[in-house]
Motif scaffolding. Structure first.
Motif, mmCIF file in Angstrom:
data_model
loop_
_atom_site.group_PDB
_atom_site.id
_atom_site.type_symbol
_atom_site.label_atom_id
_atom_site.label_comp_id
_atom_site.label_asym_id
_atom_site.label_seq_id
_atom_site.Cartn_x
_atom_site.Cartn_y
_atom_site.Cartn_z
ATOM 1 N N PRO A 157 0.804 -1.270 -0.117
ATOM 2 C CA PRO A 157 0.133 0.062 0.100
ATOM 3 C C PRO A 157 0.827 1.174 -0.168
ATOM 4 O O PRO A 157 0.519 2.283 -0.565
ATOM 5 C CB PRO A 157 -0.969 -0.298 1.392
ATOM 6 C CG PRO A 157 -0.807 -1.696 1.507
ATOM 7 C CD PRO A 157 0.349 -2.003 1.089
ATOM 8 N N ARG B 83 1.493 4.131 -3.326
ATOM 9 C CA ARG B 83 1.201 5.352 -3.140
ATOM 10 C C ARG B 83 2.397 6.332 -3.626
ATOM 11 O O ARG B 83 2.217 7.491 -4.329
ATOM 12 C CB ARG B 83 0.903 5.965 -1.707
ATOM 13 C CG ARG B 83 -0.682 5.650 -1.249
ATOM 14 C CD ARG B 83 -1.181 6.183 0.098
ATOM 15 N NE ARG B 83 -0.396 5.830 1.028
ATOM 16 C CZ ARG B 83 -0.226 4.776 1.992
ATOM 17 N NH1 ARG B 83 -1.423 3.973 1.666
ATOM 18 N NH2 ARG B 83 0.440 4.279 3.014
ATOM 19 N N LEU C 186 -5.702 7.216 -3.212
ATOM 20 C CA LEU C 186 -4.621 6.323 -2.211
ATOM 21 C C LEU C 186 -4.483 7.059 -1.383
ATOM 22 O O LEU C 186 -4.356 6.603 0.053
ATOM 23 C CB LEU C 186 -3.569 6.121 -3.069
ATOM 24 C CG LEU C 186 -3.833 5.200 -4.282
ATOM 25 C CD1 LEU C 186 -2.452 4.956 -4.998
ATOM 26 C CD2 LEU C 186 -4.062 3.550 -3.467
#
Length: 219
Positions: free
Chosen positions: A138, A142, A213
């Motif tokens: 994650p 980003r 995001l």
């Protein structure tokens, strides 16, 4: 003086060519994602052999011009009896080249995630898969979105090179229109407007992805 009616008359051909440009670009991006992620993992695996293979791949496909790669796949392999269809050569060439750049973007993004987070998660009993899924990927995603969007934009523009293997994309079709109408200014201006519109849409999608995001990270 520019004659806009030439662009209007060629609009249908340019629209179809733009669709082909988008198709080969998206296919190349998707192929490049798979290759890039695999090469990135190889370089970060800690194994010297895999790391060297990954490093060689990145160096080779970033060092050899895309035009040469396309010509090699389409023409040189045929000398050894390997007949590669034009579409496969175009998508394969774009994907192989993009994969090298995407691998380095992902590797840089993963290295930017503080090592202490993985160590803390390991101490708390997280599995390796959970660390990748919930912590590393994650954050790396980003971080990597802006350079990835830039890479996708560059790939879309570089897709004009697939005309050398006979793909009727925007550049090839605009050249045909220019030669048949003797109006190169209008033909190339029309192609340029299509490239601009596609890249603006791509940039907009990138900005949307960044905002989503960022919102997800703030929750």
């Amino acid at each position: 003086m520019m004659q806009p009616q030439v662009i209007v008359h060629a609009l249908a051909y340019l629209t179809l060519a733009a669709g082909m440009t988008i198709y080969v670009s998206i296919a190349g991006i998707i192929l490049g994602m798979g290759i890039g992620f695999t090469v990135c993992l190889a370089r970060l695996s800690g194994g010297p052999i895999l790391a060297r293979i990954g490093a060689f791949y990145v160096s080779f496909f970033r060092g050899v011009p895309l035009l040469v790669q396309l010509l090699f796949i389409y023409y040189f392999l045929a000398e050894f009896g390997i007949d590669v269809p034009a579409m496969a050569a175009a998508i394969g060439g774009l994907g192989l080249a993009s994969g090298a750049y995407q691998a380095e973007i992902l590797r840089g993004a993963l290295n930017a995630v503080p090592l202490g987070q993985s160590e803390a998660a390991t101490a708390l009993g997280f599995s390796r898969a959970s660390i990748w899924r919930r912590i590393l990927l994650p954050q790396a995603l980003r971080i990597s979105v802006p350079p990835l969007i830039n890479e996708f934009t560059l790939l879309l523009k570089a897709s004009s090179l697939v005309s050398v293997v006979g793909i009727a994309e925007l550049t090839r079709v605009s050249m045909n229109i220019a030669s048949s109408t003797y109006r190169p200014l209008e033909a190339y201006a029309g192609a340029g407007l299509f490239y601009l519109a596609i890249n603006l849409c791509l940039a907009g999608l990138g900005n949307l992805a960044e905002r989503r995001l960022a919102t997800g990270a703030a929750r």
